[in-house]
Structures are given as C-alpha cells and as structure tokens.
Design a protein around this motif. Structure first.
Motif, short mmCIF file in Angstrom:
data_model
loop_
_atom_site.label_atom_id
_atom_site.label_comp_id
_atom_site.label_asym_id
_atom_site.label_seq_id
_atom_site.Cartn_x
_atom_site.Cartn_y
_atom_site.Cartn_z
N ARG A 133 0.83 -1.21 0.00
CA ARG A 133 0.00 0.00 0.00
C ARG A 133 0.87 1.25 0.00
NH1 ARG A 133 -5.36 -0.78 3.72
NH2 ARG A 133 -6.09 -2.58 2.58
N GLU A 134 1.96 1.19 0.73
CA GLU A 134 2.86 2.34 0.79
C GLU A 134 3.45 2.63 -0.60
OE1 GLU A 134 6.97 3.64 3.01
OE2 GLU A 134 5.70 2.13 3.96
N ASP A 135 3.82 1.58 -1.32
CA ASP A 135 4.37 1.75 -2.68
C ASP A 135 3.31 2.37 -3.61
OD1 ASP A 135 6.76 0.66 -1.90
OD2 ASP A 135 6.31 -1.36 -2.69
N ILE A 136 2.07 1.88 -3.48
CA ILE A 136 0.99 2.42 -4.32
C ILE A 136 0.74 3.88 -3.98
CG2 ILE A 136 -1.49 2.29 -4.79
CD1 ILE A 136 -1.21 -0.78 -4.52
N CYS A 137 0.73 4.22 -2.70
CA CYS A 137 0.50 5.61 -2.29
C CYS A 137 1.63 6.52 -2.77
CB CYS A 137 0.36 5.71 -0.77
SG CYS A 137 -1.18 5.00 -0.17
N LYS A 138 2.88 6.04 -2.71
CA LYS A 138 4.00 6.84 -3.22
C LYS A 138 3.85 7.07 -4.73
CE LYS A 138 7.47 5.65 0.23
NZ LYS A 138 8.72 4.94 0.49
N GLY A 139 3.42 6.03 -5.42
CA GLY A 139 3.19 6.17 -6.86
C GLY A 139 2.10 7.19 -7.16
N LEU A 140 1.03 7.15 -6.37
CA LEU A 140 -0.06 8.11 -6.53
C LEU A 140 0.42 9.53 -6.27
CD1 LEU A 140 -3.02 6.22 -4.84
CD2 LEU A 140 -2.72 6.69 -7.27
N ILE A 141 1.23 9.68 -5.24
CA ILE A 141 1.75 11.02 -4.92
C ILE A 141 2.62 11.52 -6.07
CG2 ILE A 141 3.35 12.26 -3.40
CD1 ILE A 141 2.23 10.47 -1.10
#
Length: 165
Positions: free
Chosen positions: A30-38
């Motif tokens: 989830r952290e990787d996905i959130c960083k990608g979204l950011i």
C-alpha cells in the motif's frame, strides 16, 4: 502536455486509488501504491495548461480591403454613382480629397508585420459616416469591418482634431 493528456493521467490515478482500496495485503505494498499516486499527482500539478490562442482578427474582418465599406465607396460608388457617393459621405469626392489633404500626414500610421494600418482616407470616411448618420460603433463595425475599439479611437481622434467636442 495537453488537456486530454491530463485527463488520462488523472484517470490512471483514480484507477490506482481503487486498486489500493481493494488490495488486502501488507502495508508495504500500500505504501508503494501511495508513493506512486503522490508522484503522479505531483506530475499533474507541475504540468502547464496551455491557453487557447486568441485570434488576432475575426475571420469575417479579413476581407476588409475587398468587402469593407471603404472598398465599396472607392470601387463601386465613386466609379459608377457619384450622387450616391455624395449622399453616403455628405460631400463630393473633391471635397473629401481637399479635407483629406490637410490631415492625412498627421494621421498616417505604419503597417506592421501583424496587420495593415487603417488608411487616413478610410478613417476620414468612417468618421464622416458616423457624423452624418449617428450610427453606433457596432453598426459601423459590421459594415466597415473595423473593430469597435479602433472605431472609437478614430472618432475620438477626429472629434478632437476638428474641435467638435
């Protein structure tokens, strides 16, 4: 980047958000996905939006030299019907040219790369038409194919020049 590209990028971001919500895994994914979204959001924020270029002149005004009222005066009325020319401007061609000879050098503007200057003769005929009829600037705009702002400046200049104010 164009507007459509921004829309597509925003749609990709929303898809990633949906995936992040649906994933039932550990926090690192989830952290990787959130960083990608950011990162995607930062890209969108940095993208300039190009404004649509304004047109320099309206398309219907481009044929002013062939179809404007001054072209009508000089090509049609002056050649074929001098009485109508006099009725239109409230003076003869001789009177018009006499008046123009006094003021044309003071009012001549230079052509630029972007557009041709309005001739002193055209300015004078427009002003005489305005004084003779009291037509609105909008009406003069349509038949002369000169913008309302330019007409306003021309009329103001002649009114001041002749001391009519």
């Amino acid at each position: 980047m164009e507007y459509q590209d921004k829309i597509e990028l925003m749609q990709d971001i929303f898809k990633c958000i949906e995936e992040a919500v649906e994933i039932d895994s550990d926090d690192s994914e989830r952290e990787d996905i959130c960083k990608g979204l950011i990162n995607m959001c930062e890209k969108v924020a940095k993208m300039p939006i190009r404004k649509k270029n304004r047109e320099w002149t309206k398309v219907w005004r481009e044929a002013k030299s062939e179809k404007g009222s001054f072209a009508f005066l000089t090509k049609e009325l002056l050649i074929s019907d001098k009485a109508s020319y006099k009725n239109y401007l409230r003076m003869t061609e001789t009177q018009f040219n006499f008046l123009l000879s006094f003021i044309k050098e003071d009012l001549r503007k230079q052509d630029t790369i972007m557009w041709s200057a309005i001739s002193p003769a055209e300015k004078l005929s427009l002003t005489l038409r305005f004084l003779a009829t009291g037509e609105t600037f909008q009406s003069l705009n349509f038949h002369s194919k000169i913008s309302k702002a330019a007409i306003s400046g021309i009329i103001r200049m002649y009114v001041t020049l002749f001391g009519l104010d």
